[in-house]
Design a protein around this motif. Structure first.
Motif, PDB file in Angstrom:
ATOM      1  N   GLU B 388     -31.671  17.095  49.963  1.00 12.49           N
ATOM      2  CA  GLU B 388     -31.948  17.339  48.543  1.00 12.49           C
ATOM      3  C   GLU B 388     -32.546  16.097  47.881  1.00 12.49           C
ATOM      4  N   ASN B 389     -33.667  15.668  48.453  1.00 15.26           N
ATOM      5  CA  ASN B 389     -34.369  14.484  47.926  1.00 15.26           C
ATOM      6  C   ASN B 389     -33.458  13.261  47.840  1.00 15.26           C
ATOM      7  N   GLU B 390     -32.656  13.113  48.848  1.00 11.86           N
ATOM      8  CA  GLU B 390     -31.765  11.949  48.969  1.00 11.86           C
ATOM      9  C   GLU B 390     -30.766  11.860  47.805  1.00 11.86           C
ATOM     10  N   THR B 391     -30.347  13.021  47.331  1.00 11.72           N
ATOM     11  CA  THR B 391     -29.289  13.027  46.314  1.00 11.72           C
ATOM     12  C   THR B 391     -27.985  13.593  46.884  1.00 11.72           C
ATOM     13  N   LYS B 392     -28.041  14.025  48.136  1.00 13.63           N
ATOM     14  CA  LYS B 392     -26.835  14.579  48.739  1.00 13.63           C
ATOM     15  C   LYS B 392     -26.611  13.911  50.090  1.00 13.63           C
ATOM     16  N   TRP B 393     -25.413  13.369  50.247  1.00 20.70           N
ATOM     17  CA  TRP B 393     -25.046  12.661  51.477  1.00 20.70           C
ATOM     18  C   TRP B 393     -23.930  13.443  52.146  1.00 20.70           C
ATOM     19  N   SER B 394     -24.041  13.671  53.440  1.00 27.96           N
ATOM     20  CA  SER B 394     -22.965  14.382  54.141  1.00 27.96           C
ATOM     21  C   SER B 394     -22.623  13.680  55.446  1.00 27.96           C
ATOM     22  N   PHE B 395     -21.367  13.824  55.813  1.00 27.67           N
ATOM     23  CA  PHE B 395     -20.850  13.135  56.996  1.00 27.67           C
ATOM     24  C   PHE B 395     -20.033  14.124  57.807  1.00 27.67           C
ATOM     25  N   THR B 396     -20.475  14.359  59.045  1.00 24.57           N
ATOM     26  CA  THR B 396     -19.735  15.257  59.929  1.00 24.57           C
ATOM     27  C   THR B 396     -19.035  14.412  60.986  1.00 24.57           C
ATOM     28  N   PRO B 397     -17.696  14.431  61.010  1.00 18.64           N
ATOM     29  CA  PRO B 397     -16.979  13.559  61.962  1.00 18.64           C
ATOM     30  C   PRO B 397     -17.181  14.037  63.395  1.00 18.64           C
ATOM     31  N   ASP B 398     -17.104  13.081  64.315  1.00 10.57           N
ATOM     32  CA  ASP B 398     -17.231  13.442  65.730  1.00 10.57           C
ATOM     33  C   ASP B 398     -16.029  14.270  66.190  1.00 10.57           C
TER      34      ASP B 398
END
Lengths: 386, 463
Positions: B388-398
């Motif tokens: 989203e144009n670098e407005t949303k950051w997400s992190f999926t754990p291993d």
């Protein structure tokens, strides 16, 4: 507009904010080794490779410092080049094409990155890059103008990595110099708008960042707007027994700051000393002495040469009497070169021998080596200092 | 190119070769010189492919093969080339000059103090450097030799180029016996031959895979772009390949870029900066020439298709990013305005952080760390995605989340598009700075922490 510009440009300061401070440890006299060995520890031999060879300069006894970008590090080579004088006798025309072909590429397929002159014997060293295949080479130039490929496969060297954790990744080392009791390097970061100064104590130790301290540099315009500012080139010098660096930003005045007095968490404000005129990007610097007077020489790339030329080329150079660097306080009105004249004020002079000079290095107190633009081609030659 | 046995390829100047075949141990070929057929056998290395060829008379452009035997008082000496190349790296070759003598022969003594580059040399053939003489033989003209190493043994000279040759190019090898005065006794003739390096596999063009920021509206004091390429690109003199065109005025913006090359270690990502001297308020270029961008103007950032990759292949077509300049951004990012979810334990649901503005794409990947703050306090490994144009950051754990307290540790060097970071704005108005601030040191090594809790699904329902 011009009056405004003068006011704007007159007030500039370099601020050094010490991050991690380290007390430089002098080399123990009792364990001091002779020659270049005293400056190196855990020296490696052979298989030296570069992924981003950059700026370089000489220390004493044939010690050559080269910046490498990937990863950011300083490589110090014991060249063993302490032999007889090797001053270039005649100019080499179109040397970049010659370098390209000697690296196995077509004309235009290689470039000269930097030049350095061994103060021990005047031999010229060139760092070069063959674009295809991303190949880097260290070349030497004999007095007869013959190029030779310095054998990196058997070189004695140490590589000192710059601190590069998860923060402040340094993408390029913009300059590296030997400064009496340490090696100083400046770097620019790849991601955030930031730049660094690294001070590396001697002896340089292979593979070990060691006691490097880094610092941020700032620039203040119009006495009001403070921003981070990368140092592009610098030269170390001493004054009254103290060590300083004279540095130039990408497009701002020449400024100096002391490197002896850095204390933990201290904020050190440097002093703008000379304004060469807007749109100038100082490229190289060195100091020489003539008739008891010390001069700072710099060549610069003029951003808007066509609009307000200094000489026939966008690359030109000048000398500044070193006593201009003696200012003790933040200089609210740095001395400005008189833009419409070749000389002035007293002690600031355009050097015509530096017209077209894309790179310059000191050969002696009477001569310099110039890599000169000649209608798009590069000539390597020795020129007299004024 | 002729294929011998598996793993072997053989190159030759086919004009001179009439036939070539290989058996288990030996590579045999019949070489046809312009006048006399010759036949020779070369031992095939199990490691390197023996390429060659211009052996003996077949490579002698000056008709040495046809010359009568030399009468000398000491010995009769002849010589020929062999060129070896690695199977996997045909750009890496060795040129071997063999000497054959009828009586004992100390080559090292004969070549003592000889300038080896004069004796045996390799030259790139360029169209402009080749002339065709009456014998239709091509000769290099004043082309400087390629750097390399020489090794002299009793019966041969081995030359190894210092740099790999260029794929698809042709090279001359030249032996000039006149360079060694002591060889003159043997009246050897010069030898030249050509060697062509295969062009490699069918060359796909490099591409500009992505440009960040991805938004179509950027602040007027925007600072930098990230250009991600499909393969390593050529460094050096790159700024000729970039231009910025003002679509509103239909003019090219003069000198908009900072001429400092900042590459990733693999040469695939370039950080392209606008000139800071023009984007900073009050700096002389900003005052005299003005900023790079004007609010509400539309621009096109163009990357020229002439730019080549490391392997010498052009992009082939121009790449462009169109954007509009919005207002200047002098406000720091505000983590307090960011919205963080709470993933559920035993799942690998992503941790989502909705930002308050577009932030620097690269720093979003390197400046955010997820840590557990109860128990052992270790860092959580996982995969970061930005959208989203670098407005949303997400992190999926291993690995699946376990219930507990965590924090998102955000380094204060995180910047927005105008260089304002969590510690300080890009430009600090020191005239408004309080006296206590004046002596303070801004820290770029600090972090801002956003805490969150991972709960079991049942706990969440009961909440």
């Amino acid at each position: 507009m011009k009056a405004t510009c003068r006011i704007f440009a007159a007030v500039c300061a370099l601020t050094l904010v010490a991050g991690l401070i380290v007390q430089e440890k002098p080399i123990d006299a009792a364990t001091k080794k002779p020659g270049v060995k005293q400056y190196l520890a855990n020296t490696q031999t052979g298989n030296l490779t570069f992924k981003g060879m950059g700026r370089m300069s000489f220390g004493p006894d044939g010690l050559l410092l080269i910046a490498d970008a990937s990863p950011a590090s300083v490589v110090a080579i014991d060249t063993g080049d302490v032999g007889p004088a090797e001053k270039l006798a005649d100019p080499i025309r179109n040397i970049e094409e010659l370098v390209a072909k000697r690296l196995g590429a077509k004309a235009g397929g290689a470039r000269i990155i930097d030049l350095a002159v061994n103060p021990k014997n005047g031999r010229i060293y060139l760092s070069a890059h063959r674009k295809q295949g991303n190949q880097f080479a260290l070349l030497t130039v004999g007095s007869d103008g013959k190029l030779a490929n310095f054998d990196l496969e058997s070189a004695k060297y140490v590589r000192v990595p710059m601190p590069d954790g998860e923060k402040s990744k340094v993408g390029q080392i913009t300059d590296v110099e030997f400064a009496k009791d340490r090696v100083v390097a400046t770097g620019q970061c790849n991601e955030e708008f930031n730049s660094k100064i690294f001070s590396i104590p001697l002896p340089l130790t292979h593979g070990k960042p060691g006691k490097i301290f880094s610092a941020k540099t700032y620039h203040v315009a119009h006495g009001r707007w403070e921003t981070k500012a990368p140092i592009r080139s610098f030269v170390p010098y001493e004054e009254d027994g103290k060590s300083y660096i004279v540095g130039a930003f990408a497009c701002t005045p020449i400024a100096k700051f002391p490197i002896d007095d850095v204390q933990p968490d201290a904020k050190i404000t440097g002093t703008s000393v000379v304004e060469l005129g807007s749109g100038n990007m100082p490229l190289d610097m060195f100091i020489y002495e003539k008739d008891g007077v010390k001069w700072l020489v710099t060549n610069t790339d003029r951003f808007h040469h066509k609009r307000r030329p200094v000489g026939p080329s966008q690359w030109w150079g000048c000398r500044v009497r070193m006593d201009y660097l003696g200012a003790k306080d933040v200089n609210e009105k740095a001395v400005r070169r008189i833009f419409k004249k070749r000389k002035g004020p007293d002690g600031i002079e355009v050097i015509e021998a530096l017209f077209g000079a894309k790179q310059v290095a000191k050969l002696s107190d009477s001569e310099m080596v110039v890599l000169r633009d000649n209608n798009g081609k590069l000539d390597l030659e020795v020129a007299a200092l004024p | 190119m002729i294929i011998g046995k598996p793993g072997l390829f053989l190159l030759s100047d086919t004009k001179r070769m009439s036939s070539l075949f290989a058996n288990r141990e030996n590579l045999c070929f019949a070489a046809m010189s312009p006048w006399i057929p010759r036949f020779c056998t070369i031992k095939v290395s199990s490691v390197a492919a023996v390429i060659l060829l211009a052996a003996m008379g077949c490579s002698d452009s000056t008709d040495s093969a046809n010359a009568p035997p030399k009468k000398t008082t000491q010995s009769e000496v002849s010589c020929h080339f062999v060129i070896e190349a690695d199977v996997a790296l045909p750009e890496r070759i060795k040129v071997i000059l063999y000497f054959k003598a009828t009586s004992p022969f100390d080559l090292r003594e004969l070549l003592d103090s000889v300038d080896m580059e004069e004796l045996l040399s390799l030259h790139l053939v360029e169209a402009a450097s080749v002339r065709v003489d009456v014998t239709t033989e091509e000769k290099p003209v004043d082309t400087p030799p390629i750097f390399g190493k020489y090794f002299v043994e009793q019966s041969r000279v081995v030359f190894t180029p210092a740099f790999p040759l260029l794929a698809g190019e042709t090279y001359f090898v030249r032996f000039q016996p006149s360079a060694a005065q002591r060889l003159s006794l043997y009246k050897l003739e010069p030898i030249t031959t050509r060697h062509s390096v295969p062009g490699g596999p069918i060359a796909t063009r490099p591409t500009l895979a992505s440009i960040f920021p991805s938004a179509s509206v950027l602040p007027a004091n925007h600072l930098k772009f990230y250009l991600n390429f499909s393969e390593p690109m050529q460094r050096g003199d790159i700024f000729q390949y970039f231009s910025l065109f003002d679509l509103t005025t239909s003019q090219t913006v003069p000198r908009p870029f900072r001429h400092t090359e900042l590459w990733s270690n693999d040469n695939r990502r370039l950080t392209l900066w606008f000139h800071p001297g023009r984007q900073k308020t009050g700096v002389n270029l900003n005052v005299e020439i003005g900023p790079v961008l004007q609010s509400d103007h539309e621009y096109r950032l163009i990357v020229s298709g002439d730019w080549q990759s490391d392997r010498g292949k052009e992009l082939g077509k121009d790449f462009a990013k169109k954007f509009r300049a919005g207002r200047k951004d002098a406000v720091q990012p505000n983590p307090k305005a960011w919205k963080l979810n709470s993933p559920t334990a035993t799942t690998r649901d992503p941790l989502l952080c909705q930002l308050d503005e577009t932030l620097d794409w690269a720093l979003l990947h390197s400046g955010f760390i997820v840590e557990r703050i109860d128990g052992d306090g270790i860092r959580v490994s996982g995969n970061i995605e930005v959208s989203e144009n670098e407005t949303k950051w997400s992190f999926t754990p291993d690995s699946a989340w376990t219930a507990g307290k965590y924090r998102l540790s955000v380094q204060n060097i995180i910047e927005d598009l105008a260089g304002n970071n969590l510690s300080e704005p890009f430009e600090v108005d020191v005239s408004k700075r309080s006296s206590s601030d004046a002596n303070s040191t801004s820290q770029d090594d600090g972090s801002t922490h956003l805490e969150f809790t991972v709960l079991h699904a049942l706990s969440r329902e009961s909440d």
